[in-house]
Design an enzyme around this catalytic site. Sequence first.
Site, PDB file in Angstrom:
ATOM      1  N   GLY A  33      -6.851  -3.149   4.279  1.00 24.06           N
ATOM      2  CA  GLY A  33      -6.163  -4.421   4.088  1.00 24.06           C
ATOM      3  C   GLY A  33      -5.475  -4.870   5.355  1.00 24.06           C
ATOM      4  O   GLY A  33      -5.452  -4.157   6.363  1.00 24.06           O
ATOM      5  N   THR A  35      -2.255  -5.406   6.306  1.00 27.74           N
ATOM      6  CA  THR A  35      -1.129  -4.637   6.840  1.00 27.74           C
ATOM      7  C   THR A  35      -1.575  -3.236   7.235  1.00 27.74           C
ATOM      8  O   THR A  35      -1.127  -2.696   8.260  1.00 27.74           O
ATOM      9  CB  THR A  35       0.015  -4.573   5.822  1.00 27.74           C
ATOM     10  OG1 THR A  35       0.308  -5.894   5.343  1.00 27.74           O
ATOM     11  CG2 THR A  35       1.272  -3.991   6.448  1.00 27.74           C
ATOM     12  N   ALA A  90      -0.560  -3.007  -0.240  1.00 27.18           N
ATOM     13  CA  ALA A  90      -0.560  -3.315  -1.665  1.00 27.18           C
ATOM     14  C   ALA A  90      -0.586  -4.817  -1.843  1.00 27.18           C
ATOM     15  O   ALA A  90      -0.136  -5.570  -0.964  1.00 27.18           O
ATOM     16  CB  ALA A  90       0.666  -2.727  -2.360  1.00 27.18           C
ATOM     17  N   LYS A 101      -3.446  -3.027  -6.498  1.00 28.07           N
ATOM     18  CA  LYS A 101      -4.240  -2.926  -5.285  1.00 28.07           C
ATOM     19  C   LYS A 101      -5.679  -3.298  -5.611  1.00 28.07           C
ATOM     20  O   LYS A 101      -6.079  -3.296  -6.762  1.00 28.07           O
ATOM     21  CB  LYS A 101      -4.174  -1.507  -4.703  1.00 28.07           C
ATOM     22  CG  LYS A 101      -2.814  -1.177  -4.112  1.00 28.07           C
ATOM     23  CD  LYS A 101      -2.741   0.244  -3.559  1.00 28.07           C
ATOM     24  CE  LYS A 101      -3.825   0.576  -2.565  1.00 28.07           C
ATOM     25  NZ  LYS A 101      -3.880  -0.374  -1.435  1.00 28.07           N
ATOM     26  N   GLY A 104      -8.929  -6.035  -1.452  1.00 26.14           N
ATOM     27  CA  GLY A 104      -9.986  -5.779  -0.488  1.00 26.14           C
ATOM     28  C   GLY A 104     -11.172  -5.027  -1.071  1.00 26.14           C
ATOM     29  O   GLY A 104     -12.041  -4.568  -0.325  1.00 26.14           O
ATOM     30  N   GLU A 110      -9.174   4.004  -2.455  1.00 24.55           N
ATOM     31  CA  GLU A 110      -7.744   4.039  -2.178  1.00 24.55           C
ATOM     32  C   GLU A 110      -7.012   4.944  -3.158  1.00 24.55           C
ATOM     33  O   GLU A 110      -6.111   5.705  -2.778  1.00 24.55           O
ATOM     34  CB  GLU A 110      -7.168   2.623  -2.225  1.00 24.55           C
ATOM     35  CG  GLU A 110      -7.589   1.758  -1.037  1.00 24.55           C
ATOM     36  CD  GLU A 110      -7.213   0.304  -1.178  1.00 24.55           C
ATOM     37  OE1 GLU A 110      -7.127  -0.395  -0.158  1.00 24.55           O
ATOM     38  OE2 GLU A 110      -7.022  -0.153  -2.334  1.00 24.55           O
ATOM     39  N   LYS A 128       4.966  -9.531  -1.178  1.00 23.11           N
ATOM     40  CA  LYS A 128       4.238  -8.677  -2.120  1.00 23.11           C
ATOM     41  C   LYS A 128       5.150  -8.054  -3.178  1.00 23.11           C
ATOM     42  O   LYS A 128       4.667  -7.423  -4.112  1.00 23.11           O
ATOM     43  CB  LYS A 128       3.515  -7.561  -1.351  1.00 23.11           C
ATOM     44  CG  LYS A 128       2.561  -8.059  -0.274  1.00 23.11           C
ATOM     45  CD  LYS A 128       1.451  -8.908  -0.845  1.00 23.11           C
ATOM     46  CE  LYS A 128       0.570  -9.498   0.248  1.00 23.11           C
ATOM     47  NZ  LYS A 128      -0.079  -8.502   1.090  1.00 23.11           N
TER      48      LYS A 128
END
Length: 241
Positions: A33, A35, A90, A101, A104, A110, A128
């Site tokens: 993702g 971040t 997240a 989650k 993506g 994950e 978020k």
Amino acid sequence: MSQSSPVDPAKDAAARAAVALVQNGMKLGLGTGSTANIFVDRLAERVHAEGMDLICASTSKATAEQARGLGLVVEDLNDIGWLDLTIDGADEVDPDLNLIKGGGAAHLREKIVATASDRMVVVADQGKVVDRLGAFKLPVEVIAFGWKTTRRQIERALERLELADRPVILREKDGQPVITDEGNLILDLDLGQIPDAPQLARALSAIAGVVEHGLFLDICNLAIIGRADGSVVELEREDLQ
């Protein structure tokens, strides 16, 4: 840096704070993702600057490619065994550090990586953080065979949980179904709000054809929330019990 556009200061602040948690010699899970991508970039900078010795497991092919391109050592989780720490992003974080989650399309890997770790740390921006999960569409990875039947089973389960008439949407990109790294499809549940996340998680897991859902309950130990001014707030699950 792998980003071609300016880095979001809130995400960058969270990523930098997470990098500080990494210790030499760790077996580390790398998330997927926007971040998490920044975290991988910042991690590589520190590894090269300090000559750190790390072994990493990736939650997606894209992250593995990014990490290897930056000179990080990425191995198969089967070969690594257990991980010391996983750092991931997240799509939603609630006050008890439960998560949604899968934006993506990598939530299956994950969740495998996160639950094969001593600790899971989430990096995210303030946007978020939510009071209750559900505004972000809940991803559910399903087998392609009979997926329409699986979708109907999900709709029936939602009806029993007083979530009737909520859209269950096949995820597409450029007019074609999104295919996960494991060759499956993604159904996105547009729920608005989830009144009982553990109950929904159990109902989804019981449906034949469902591989994994994007509810991460009682998995995250720490959330590092970045702010636009470059500061961070750390939320620990132990503090909320």
